[in-house]
Design a protein around this motif. Structure first.
Motif, PDB file in Angstrom:
ATOM      1  N   SER A 113      37.015  43.336  33.211  1.00  0.00           N
ATOM      2  CA  SER A 113      35.938  42.860  34.088  1.00  0.00           C
ATOM      3  C   SER A 113      35.456  41.477  33.666  1.00  0.00           C
ATOM      4  CB  SER A 113      34.771  43.851  34.085  1.00  0.00           C
ATOM      5  OG  SER A 113      34.158  43.909  32.805  1.00  0.00           O
ATOM      6  N   HIS A 114      35.589  41.150  32.373  1.00  0.00           N
ATOM      7  CA  HIS A 114      35.174  39.839  31.890  1.00  0.00           C
ATOM      8  C   HIS A 114      36.180  38.746  32.239  1.00  0.00           C
ATOM      9  CE1 HIS A 114      32.354  42.267  29.604  1.00  0.00           C
ATOM     10  NE2 HIS A 114      31.714  41.175  29.268  1.00  0.00           N
ATOM     11  N   SER A 115      37.385  39.155  32.622  1.00  0.00           N
ATOM     12  CA  SER A 115      38.398  38.153  32.955  1.00  0.00           C
ATOM     13  C   SER A 115      38.642  38.066  34.456  1.00  0.00           C
ATOM     14  CB  SER A 115      39.710  38.463  32.222  1.00  0.00           C
ATOM     15  OG  SER A 115      40.168  39.765  32.526  1.00  0.00           O
ATOM     16  N   GLY A 116      37.713  38.629  35.246  1.00  0.00           N
ATOM     17  CA  GLY A 116      37.790  38.483  36.694  1.00  0.00           C
ATOM     18  C   GLY A 116      38.722  39.435  37.398  1.00  0.00           C
ATOM     19  N   ARG A 117      39.159  40.492  36.717  1.00  0.00           N
ATOM     20  CA  ARG A 117      40.045  41.479  37.344  1.00  0.00           C
ATOM     21  C   ARG A 117      39.266  42.787  37.491  1.00  0.00           C
ATOM     22  NH1 ARG A 117      43.307  38.574  33.769  1.00  0.00           N
ATOM     23  NH2 ARG A 117      45.103  37.566  34.770  1.00  0.00           N
ATOM     24  N   GLY A 118      38.707  43.013  38.666  1.00  0.00           N
ATOM     25  CA  GLY A 118      37.856  44.180  38.849  1.00  0.00           C
ATOM     26  C   GLY A 118      38.616  45.456  39.123  1.00  0.00           C
ATOM     27  N   SER A 119      39.830  45.344  39.691  1.00  0.00           N
ATOM     28  CA  SER A 119      40.611  46.525  40.067  1.00  0.00           C
ATOM     29  C   SER A 119      41.979  46.448  39.400  1.00  0.00           C
ATOM     30  CB  SER A 119      40.770  46.608  41.587  1.00  0.00           C
ATOM     31  OG  SER A 119      39.496  46.738  42.217  1.00  0.00           O
ATOM     32  N   VAL A 120      42.296  47.434  38.579  1.00  0.00           N
ATOM     33  CA  VAL A 120      43.544  47.438  37.805  1.00  0.00           C
ATOM     34  C   VAL A 120      44.036  48.867  37.641  1.00  0.00           C
ATOM     35  CG1 VAL A 120      42.977  45.346  36.485  1.00  0.00           C
ATOM     36  CG2 VAL A 120      42.310  47.596  35.599  1.00  0.00           C
ATOM     37  N   VAL A 121      45.295  49.003  37.225  1.00  0.00           N
ATOM     38  CA  VAL A 121      45.844  50.266  36.750  1.00  0.00           C
ATOM     39  C   VAL A 121      45.872  50.212  35.233  1.00  0.00           C
ATOM     40  CG1 VAL A 121      47.886  51.751  36.674  1.00  0.00           C
ATOM     41  CG2 VAL A 121      47.261  50.613  38.798  1.00  0.00           C
ATOM     42  N   THR A 122      45.356  51.250  34.564  1.00  0.00           N
ATOM     43  CA  THR A 122      45.344  51.269  33.102  1.00  0.00           C
ATOM     44  C   THR A 122      46.422  52.211  32.591  1.00  0.00           C
ATOM     45  OG1 THR A 122      43.764  53.100  32.823  1.00  0.00           O
ATOM     46  CG2 THR A 122      42.857  50.895  33.193  1.00  0.00           C
ATOM     47  N   LEU A 123      47.081  51.792  31.509  1.00  0.00           N
ATOM     48  CA  LEU A 123      48.135  52.596  30.892  1.00  0.00           C
ATOM     49  C   LEU A 123      47.863  52.666  29.400  1.00  0.00           C
ATOM     50  CD1 LEU A 123      51.864  52.766  31.606  1.00  0.00           C
ATOM     51  CD2 LEU A 123      51.184  52.167  29.287  1.00  0.00           C
TER      52      LEU A 123
ATOM     53  N   ALA B  32      45.247  55.583  34.686  1.00  0.00           N
ATOM     54  CA  ALA B  32      44.068  55.716  35.542  1.00  0.00           C
ATOM     55  C   ALA B  32      43.963  54.464  36.398  1.00  0.00           C
ATOM     56  CB  ALA B  32      42.801  55.907  34.705  1.00  0.00           C
ATOM     57  N   VAL B  33      43.077  54.512  37.397  1.00  0.00           N
ATOM     58  CA  VAL B  33      42.827  53.370  38.271  1.00  0.00           C
ATOM     59  C   VAL B  33      41.375  52.956  38.127  1.00  0.00           C
ATOM     60  CG1 VAL B  33      42.713  52.577  40.663  1.00  0.00           C
ATOM     61  CG2 VAL B  33      44.617  54.005  39.927  1.00  0.00           C
ATOM     62  N   VAL B  34      41.153  51.651  37.961  1.00  0.00           N
ATOM     63  CA  VAL B  34      39.808  51.078  37.928  1.00  0.00           C
ATOM     64  C   VAL B  34      39.616  50.296  39.220  1.00  0.00           C
ATOM     65  CG1 VAL B  34      38.271  49.453  36.761  1.00  0.00           C
ATOM     66  CG2 VAL B  34      39.776  50.934  35.414  1.00  0.00           C
ATOM     67  N   LEU B  35      38.618  50.654  40.018  1.00  0.00           N
ATOM     68  CA  LEU B  35      38.314  49.973  41.267  1.00  0.00           C
ATOM     69  C   LEU B  35      36.960  49.290  41.156  1.00  0.00           C
ATOM     70  CD1 LEU B  35      39.475  52.650  43.894  1.00  0.00           C
ATOM     71  CD2 LEU B  35      40.733  50.647  43.067  1.00  0.00           C
ATOM     72  N   ASP B  36      36.940  47.976  41.337  1.00  0.00           N
ATOM     73  CA  ASP B  36      35.709  47.186  41.267  1.00  0.00           C
ATOM     74  C   ASP B  36      34.956  47.444  39.965  1.00  0.00           C
ATOM     75  OD1 ASP B  36      36.187  46.090  43.808  1.00  0.00           O
ATOM     76  OD2 ASP B  36      35.269  47.815  44.784  1.00  0.00           O
ATOM     77  N   GLY B  37      35.700  47.531  38.864  1.00  0.00           N
ATOM     78  CA  GLY B  37      35.090  47.651  37.546  1.00  0.00           C
ATOM     79  C   GLY B  37      34.755  49.059  37.106  1.00  0.00           C
ATOM     80  N   GLU B  38      34.990  50.073  37.954  1.00  0.00           N
ATOM     81  CA  GLU B  38      34.647  51.453  37.605  1.00  0.00           C
ATOM     82  C   GLU B  38      35.867  52.352  37.743  1.00  0.00           C
ATOM     83  OE1 GLU B  38      31.833  52.645  36.453  1.00  0.00           O
ATOM     84  OE2 GLU B  38      30.664  50.799  36.622  1.00  0.00           O
TER      85      GLU B  38
END
Length: 677
Positions: free
Chosen positions: A272-282, A292-298
């Motif tokens: 979230s500090h690097s401007g990527r609010g939505s990611v897949v985490t491994l 897991a999936v992070v959407l808009d920082g959550e």
């Protein structure tokens, strides 16, 4: 100094992160101790304090992520368990949902697994409530006493109680606990009205029984580590919050995804500090990989999860786990195919290269033989016996009729596809296009296959955070105190009296406030997050949406219904907005009580001169498509703006990034490695 320490116990290593009052971070690892996880916990605390020159009195709080409850369920260690339910509903566990799990196709070939409690350890008690909580027949104390004495005489100490419609009125279950306390004082009892006050009897029964099954082991473990912790002990929960050990002991089921949840939250905080609010985490560990999936920082949440074969209907971060970790065993199936996992060599004996008596080749052994990891781990603390790994892989390769390099590369390819399939489950099966999301790879083995996953899935980039091997432990320091409360109240929207949600939300918020008060949060530091589960009339399952604060008046109701239509359309591609033929039905009301904590600060770093050669430490032969003399870099010597071109290997204390030919890795301003084709 006042320290906050995060400790994540994994299958192979226990990760430790310490944060001081000035925001400085220190990280380390120590081998896990599967026979007694509390020993690894204590060793981790001792090691981090020694590195800091600090003592137990310097520790303000210990935040812990544990897999004790998870492993007990995955290994099906749920013996000595009894079940009490309403008269006439004894077969509820046998009937279940009468559905065949995905993947079996024809139910003729599917054999129903054993129930969590066999039929001979189920006892029924007279008394009956209707769905509103009205008493149809009074509680039958005589049959309750008979049930309690049966469990006492049989030596069954862990007991779950789930009566029909107790979500509407818990009085019969509370009466049953009084009988059990009197007749069987050694019993450990879980009541469904306290574990999951929500309708659907089968899921509520199993969730309550899972809580009872893990309660003795979890409470014993918490007691052991609390004795060794001089500071306040907080435990990570599956819902993305932490809670004191005393509160967690009341509902240990809330920790069933404790460790994986911390990793997803740590990744969400960092990116979230690097401007990527939505990611897949491994999160790649020694035993498994969690995505897991992070959407808009959550991170996304679900209440439809399961652990092993047991449905667990509690709020939890939506995580898919696959047996594809560094310790996953490579083996030849009876039909001659090469397989990897899900069985793991774990921490003891571990992979062949650990030199602890392992006898089977693993994913870590394949990396070691191909030169993709250094000949020692953790800065030299764990030397690797590459010759032993080569000998073990040579035997497997001979069995398969392959050269050893092809066999090792095949092991890594299968492991990468196992991870890719888990990512597809959490994205494509949820209606998300995986190609839209960067991959955040962390954990000790997470970055090792990052380049291959970019190719397999078509992902845009992979982000490897700083200290990726300790990100789950770091995530423990970024989360708030949090507890969840739910009530079922099924009513059509057109018939909803505003007084009903007002009363239920007030009751739930009062419960949450009491718990936060016990955690030491004054009224001005308590937050309450409302949500609601809605569906179209006639549907079997609900969609959960956030509900606004304020009085539940007409505007409140309209806003929640609007959010439901929007969420339903996003999930399923359609909705019935403004269609009176499909009325909306309210099902569950929820409140999360939140006590905010002070989070770490991630400072932005000044750029370097763009020359990564300052981090170059030498070269070694590494096998990608062939053996190549490959430069090796130390990550901590790289500066923002430095770009490394593959083939290369980037090493650090807790993890390694093999950079394949055709890929580049650039360090951004927050210390993340951004990997691109």
């Amino acid at each position: 100094m006042r320290l906050r320490i995060g400790i994540d116990t994994g299958g192979t290593f226990t990760d430790v992160v310490a944060l001081d009052a000035d925001g400085a971070l220190v990280t380390t690892k120590t081998p896990s101790t599967p026979a007694d996880p509390a020993a690894g916990f204590a060793a981790g605390v001792t090691k981090i304090l020694a590195l800091l020159g600090a003592g137990p009195d310097d520790v303000a709080a210990l935040c812990h992520g544990t897999t004790v409850a998870t492993n007990r369920l995955l290994e099906d260690r749920v013996d000595d368990l009894g079940f009490v339910t309403t008269e006439g509903f004894g077969p509820i566990l046998e009937i279940a949902r009468q559905s065949v799990p995905d993947g079996y196709g024809n139910s003729y070939f599917w054999v129903k697994p054993p129930r969590i409690v066999p039929a001979h350890r189920v006892r029924t008690v007279g008394g009956r409530l209707d769905h509103t909580g009205a008493e149809l027949r009074p509680f039958d104390e005589e049959s309750a006493v008979a049930a309690a004495r049966f469990f006492r005489d049989a030596g069954i100490r862990a007991i779950g109680v789930c009566f029909l419609h107790s979500y509407a009125d818990p009085s019969h279950e509370l009466a049953m606990r009084e009988v059990l306390t009197r007749e069987h004082p050694d019993a450990v009892v879980s009541l469904s009205c306290e574990v999951l006050r929500e309708y659907r009897e089968y899921e509520r029964s199993v969730t309550t029984l899972v809580d009872a099954a893990v309660k003795p082991a979890m409470n014993g473990y918490l007691a052991r580590i609390a004795e060794r912790a001089a500071a306040r002990l907080l435990v990570m929960k599956s819902n993305g919050g932490v809670l004191s050990a005393e509160e967690v002991a009341r509902q240990p089921i809330t920790t069933v995804l404790s460790g994986p949840a911390a990793g997803a939250l740590g990744a969400a905080f960092v990116v979230s500090h690097s401007g990527r609010g939505s990611v897949v985490t491994l999160d790649g560990g020694g035993t498994s990989t969690d995505v897991a999936v992070v959407l808009d920082g959550e991170p996304t949440l679900t209440t439809e999860g399961s652990i092993g074969r047991h449905p667990v209907k509690i709020p939890m971060i939506d995580i898919v786990t696959v047996g594809a970790g560094g310790g996953s065993v490579a083996w030849r199936s009876p039909d001659g195919a090469l397989k990897v996992g899900p069985r793991s060599a774990g921490a003891d004996p571990g992979p062949l290269c650990y030199g602890r008596g392992g006898t089977e080749a693993t994913v870590t052994d394949a990396h070691a033989v191909l030169g993709r990891i250094p000949p020692h781990l953790l800065g030299g603390e764990v030397p690797l016996d590459v010759a032993a790994a080569r000998a073990g892989l040579a035997a497997l390769a001979d069995d398969l009729g392959l050269p050893i390099e092809r066999a090792a590369a095949g092991i890594l390819e299968i492991s990468a596809w196992n991870q890719a399939n888990a990512i597809r489950q959490i994205t494509v099966k949820r209606g998300l296009d995986v190609r839209d999301y960067p991959l955040v790879a962390f954990g000790g083995s997470g970055p090792l296959l990052a380049c291959r996953l970019l190719d397999v899935l078509g992902l845009p980039v992979a982000v490897v955070p700083e200290n990726p091997g300790n990100l789950s432990a770091f995530g423990l320091l970024t989360v708030d105190v949090k507890n969840d409360y739910v009530r079922t109240s099924v009513v059509r929207d057109a018939e909803l009296d505003p007084a009903l949600p007002a009363a239920i939300y007030a009751e739930l918020e009062a419960e949450a406030a009491d718990a936060l008060a016990r955690e030491g949060f004054p009224p001005d530091r308590r937050r309450f997050a409302r949500s609601a589960d809605l569906r179209y009339y006639g549907q079997a399952f609900e969609v959960r949406v956030a509900a606004p604060a304020g009085p539940p008046d007409g505007a409140f109701r309209a806003e929640v219904v609007r959010r439901f239509h929007d969420a339903h359309e996003a999930l399923y591609g359609y909705c019935h907005r403004d269609d009176p033929r499909h009325p909306v039905e309210w099902v569950n009301l929820r409140v999360s009580g939140i006590g905010p904590i002070d989070r770490p600060r991630l400072a932005e770093r000044p750029p370097g001169d763009g020359d990564p050669s300052r981090a170059l430490t030498g070269a070694r032969r590494v096998y990608f498509d062939d053996w190549t003399d490959t430069p090796v870099y130390r990550r901590e010597k790289l500066a923002p703006g430095d770009a490394v071109t593959g083939p290369a290997v980037i090493e650090e204390f807790g993890s390694t990034l093999p950079l394949h030919p055709g890929f580049t890795a650039e360090l951004d301003g927050h210390g993340n490695l951004v990997v691109k084709r």
